[in-house]
Design a protein around this motif. Structure first.
Motif, PDB file in Angstrom:
ATOM      1  N   PHE A   1       0.852  -1.180   0.000  1.00 47.70           N
ATOM      2  CA  PHE A   1       0.000   0.000   0.000  1.00 47.70           C
ATOM      3  C   PHE A   1       0.898   1.244   0.000  1.00 47.70           C
ATOM      4  N   VAL A   2       1.291   1.644  -1.192  1.00 51.86           N
ATOM      5  CA  VAL A   2       2.114   2.843  -1.364  1.00 51.86           C
ATOM      6  C   VAL A   2       1.497   3.686  -2.472  1.00 51.86           C
ATOM      7  N   SER A   3       1.939   4.919  -2.558  1.00 47.18           N
ATOM      8  CA  SER A   3       1.508   5.830  -3.610  1.00 47.18           C
ATOM      9  C   SER A   3       2.605   6.870  -3.784  1.00 47.18           C
ATOM     10  N   ARG A   4       2.486   7.681  -4.827  1.00 46.61           N
ATOM     11  CA  ARG A   4       3.455   8.760  -4.980  1.00 46.61           C
ATOM     12  C   ARG A   4       3.432   9.666  -3.751  1.00 46.61           C
ATOM     13  N   ARG A   5       2.236   9.925  -3.236  1.00 46.39           N
ATOM     14  CA  ARG A   5       2.131  10.826  -2.078  1.00 46.39           C
ATOM     15  C   ARG A   5       2.738  10.198  -0.832  1.00 46.39           C
ATOM     16  N   SER A   6       2.432   8.939  -0.547  1.00 44.69           N
ATOM     17  CA  SER A   6       2.898   8.336   0.703  1.00 44.69           C
ATOM     18  C   SER A   6       4.405   8.115   0.706  1.00 44.69           C
ATOM     19  N   THR A   7       5.005   7.962  -0.473  1.00 48.94           N
ATOM     20  CA  THR A   7       6.461   7.811  -0.530  1.00 48.94           C
ATOM     21  C   THR A   7       7.164   9.165  -0.634  1.00 48.94           C
ATOM     22  N   ALA A   8       6.507  10.131  -1.282  1.00 51.62           N
ATOM     23  CA  ALA A   8       7.099  11.473  -1.380  1.00 51.62           C
ATOM     24  C   ALA A   8       7.291  12.085  -0.010  1.00 51.62           C
ATOM     25  N   SER A   9       6.337  11.843   0.887  1.00 50.99           N
ATOM     26  CA  SER A   9       6.401  12.453   2.218  1.00 50.99           C
ATOM     27  C   SER A   9       7.568  11.925   3.037  1.00 50.99           C
ATOM     28  N   ALA A  10       8.138  10.791   2.643  1.00 47.37           N
ATOM     29  CA  ALA A  10       9.330  10.264   3.318  1.00 47.37           C
ATOM     30  C   ALA A  10      10.608  10.653   2.574  1.00 47.37           C
ATOM     31  N   ALA A  11      10.477  10.958   1.285  1.00 50.20           N
ATOM     32  CA  ALA A  11      11.656  11.224   0.447  1.00 50.20           C
ATOM     33  C   ALA A  11      12.367  12.517   0.812  1.00 50.20           C
ATOM     34  N   ALA A  12      11.692  13.402   1.535  1.00 50.29           N
ATOM     35  CA  ALA A  12      12.292  14.695   1.871  1.00 50.29           C
ATOM     36  C   ALA A  12      12.986  14.696   3.226  1.00 50.29           C
ATOM     37  N   HIS A  13      13.176  13.537   3.827  1.00 54.65           N
ATOM     38  CA  HIS A  13      13.705  13.528   5.198  1.00 54.65           C
ATOM     39  C   HIS A  13      15.156  13.983   5.263  1.00 54.65           C
ATOM     40  N   ARG A  14      15.894  13.931   4.158  1.00 52.24           N
ATOM     41  CA  ARG A  14      17.267  14.459   4.109  1.00 52.24           C
ATOM     42  C   ARG A  14      17.302  15.790   3.356  1.00 52.24           C
ATOM     43  N   GLY A  15      16.133  16.342   3.110  1.00 52.15           N
ATOM     44  CA  GLY A  15      16.033  17.587   2.366  1.00 52.15           C
ATOM     45  C   GLY A  15      15.290  17.371   1.061  1.00 52.15           C
ATOM     46  N   LEU A  16      14.800  18.462   0.507  1.00 55.95           N
ATOM     47  CA  LEU A  16      14.017  18.402  -0.722  1.00 55.95           C
ATOM     48  C   LEU A  16      14.880  18.889  -1.880  1.00 55.95           C
ATOM     49  N   SER A  17      15.326  17.957  -2.715  1.00 53.83           N
ATOM     50  CA  SER A  17      16.178  18.317  -3.840  1.00 53.83           C
ATOM     51  C   SER A  17      15.351  18.937  -4.962  1.00 53.83           C
ATOM     52  N   HIS A  18      15.994  19.697  -5.799  1.00 57.08           N
ATOM     53  CA  HIS A  18      15.320  20.312  -6.948  1.00 57.08           C
ATOM     54  C   HIS A  18      14.733  19.240  -7.848  1.00 57.08           C
ATOM     55  N   GLU A  19      15.449  18.137  -8.017  1.00 60.28           N
ATOM     56  CA  GLU A  19      15.021  17.064  -8.922  1.00 60.28           C
ATOM     57  C   GLU A  19      13.653  16.511  -8.561  1.00 60.28           C
ATOM     58  N   ILE A  20      13.406  16.306  -7.257  1.00 63.16           N
ATOM     59  CA  ILE A  20      12.109  15.745  -6.881  1.00 63.16           C
ATOM     60  C   ILE A  20      11.098  16.826  -6.514  1.00 63.16           C
ATOM     61  N   ALA A  21      11.572  18.005  -6.117  1.00 60.63           N
ATOM     62  CA  ALA A  21      10.652  19.076  -5.726  1.00 60.63           C
ATOM     63  C   ALA A  21       9.768  19.507  -6.892  1.00 60.63           C
ATOM     64  N   ILE A  22      10.307  19.466  -8.107  1.00 59.70           N
ATOM     65  CA  ILE A  22       9.553  19.963  -9.262  1.00 59.70           C
ATOM     66  C   ILE A  22       8.573  18.932  -9.813  1.00 59.70           C
ATOM     67  N   THR A  23       8.558  17.726  -9.266  1.00 62.72           N
ATOM     68  CA  THR A  23       7.667  16.681  -9.782  1.00 62.72           C
ATOM     69  C   THR A  23       6.208  17.140  -9.895  1.00 62.72           C
ATOM     70  N   PRO A  24       5.630  17.790  -8.869  1.00 65.27           N
ATOM     71  CA  PRO A  24       4.219  18.207  -8.984  1.00 65.27           C
ATOM     72  C   PRO A  24       3.989  19.299 -10.033  1.00 65.27           C
ATOM     73  N   LEU A  25       5.053  20.003 -10.421  1.00 63.59           N
ATOM     74  CA  LEU A  25       4.887  21.143 -11.321  1.00 63.59           C
ATOM     75  C   LEU A  25       4.694  20.725 -12.770  1.00 63.59           C
ATOM     76  N   PHE A  26       4.890  19.439 -13.079  1.00 68.12           N
ATOM     77  CA  PHE A  26       4.631  18.950 -14.428  1.00 68.12           C
ATOM     78  C   PHE A  26       3.130  18.826 -14.695  1.00 68.12           C
ATOM     79  N   ASN A  27       2.339  18.825 -13.639  1.00 62.90           N
ATOM     80  CA  ASN A  27       0.890  18.765 -13.789  1.00 62.90           C
ATOM     81  C   ASN A  27       0.382  20.107 -14.330  1.00 62.90           C
ATOM     82  N   PRO A  28      -0.353  20.104 -15.459  1.00 61.93           N
ATOM     83  CA  PRO A  28      -0.820  21.382 -16.017  1.00 61.93           C
ATOM     84  C   PRO A  28      -1.738  22.159 -15.084  1.00 61.93           C
ATOM     85  N   LYS A  29      -2.295  21.494 -14.066  1.00 58.44           N
ATOM     86  CA  LYS A  29      -3.160  22.168 -13.102  1.00 58.44           C
ATOM     87  C   LYS A  29      -2.417  22.562 -11.818  1.00 58.44           C
TER      88      LYS A  29
END
Length: 278
Positions: free
Chosen positions: A71-99
């Protein structure tokens, strides 16, 4: 016998395609002698059923790999991926959504409270956090992302989510083998990327073989080759110029057709009665 349009479409078109995909997964699992196969929610529910149905024809009874539903999702794993900081590479992931709604979308994606960043946003010229961001390569965007106060707050909020997801993965025996496979509909391998960002530095993090229905690779994530392999079983766009084949043109048909009926995973919590992460 013929039934409704949707039944016939699944029976005649989607069913054979999904079954072919899982036969490709079984071939890869056999070739690499993988003992643990993890099917990612939500498309993984159907894929795991097909895997369990087809495996007895390909393995001796005592050689069938263990199948687990994660039981994982982009959201549930993203919230753990920033524990060492939020890199530019992953921070921009939501910005590809046209909305996308700028920083607000980033905070939502990584389960960060927007109010904790309001002062930092104003200091860097973002008084309206819901304003879409068109240029995420700008100096302004990078300076805010690299602000020590921004990174400190992000890490503090991600720490709890990291511990909960780590315990959940331990509970599911994700760290018990040197090499595991994850099976998903695919496209960009975002969940695999977030898992690497969250746990890839751990000594017991396995080599993760991502076995995807299709791999488009539009996000251009950097994967540690010592810890990751990614295979598009029916479609792999890395070796051809887009637009390629029907899989990349009709991603949503295949994704929605396989999706489980249960809701998406938004996070984890400790259940005292069962002494487990749920």
């Amino acid at each position: 016998a013929a039934r409704s349009f949707h039944y016939n479409y699944g029976y005649e078109i989607l069913g054979p395609i999904y079954a072919t995909f899982i036969l490709g997964v079984i071939e890869a699992v056999k070739k690499h002698h993988i003992k643990q196969v993890f099917f990612l929610a939500r498309e993984g529910e159907l894929f795991m059923k097909l895997f369990n149905t087809l495996c007895p024809d390909s393995f001796e009874p005592d050689q069938i790999p263990s199948a687990h539903y994660l039981f994982v999702s982009r959201r549930s794993t993203a919230s753990a991926a920033a524990h060492r900081g939020l890199s530019h590479e992953i921070a921009i992931t939501p910005l590809f959504n046209p909305k996308q709604q700028g920083w607000y979308s980033i905070f939502q994606a990584f389960d960060l409270p927007p109010e904790a960043f309001s002062a930092i946003c104003r200091n860097h010229g973002y008084p309206e956090i819901r304003q879409p961001i068109a240029d995420w390569e700008s100096i302004q965007f990078r300076e805010m992302l690299n602000d020590p106060d921004f990174q400190k707050i992000a890490q503090q909020h991600a720490e709890k989510n990291w511990h909960l997801l780590h315990r959940y993965l331990e509970q599911q025996h994700f760290f018990t083998e040197k090499e595991v496979a994850i099976v998903d509909i695919g496209w960009n391998g975002t969940t695999q990327k977030f898992l690497q960002e969250a746990f890839g530095q751990d000594e017991n993090y396995p080599h993760v073989m991502g076995l995807y229905f299709g791999f488009i690779g539009g996000r251009k994530y950097q994967f540690d080759s010592k810890k990751n392999t990614l295979l598009g079983i029916l479609c792999d766009e890395r070796n051809k110029t887009r637009p390629g084949d029907i899989f990349s043109r009709f991603e949503e048909i295949f994704e929605e057709g396989a999706r489980a009926l249960h809701p998406t995973t938004i996070g984890y919590q400790f259940d005292q009665q069962s002494d487990r992460i749920v």
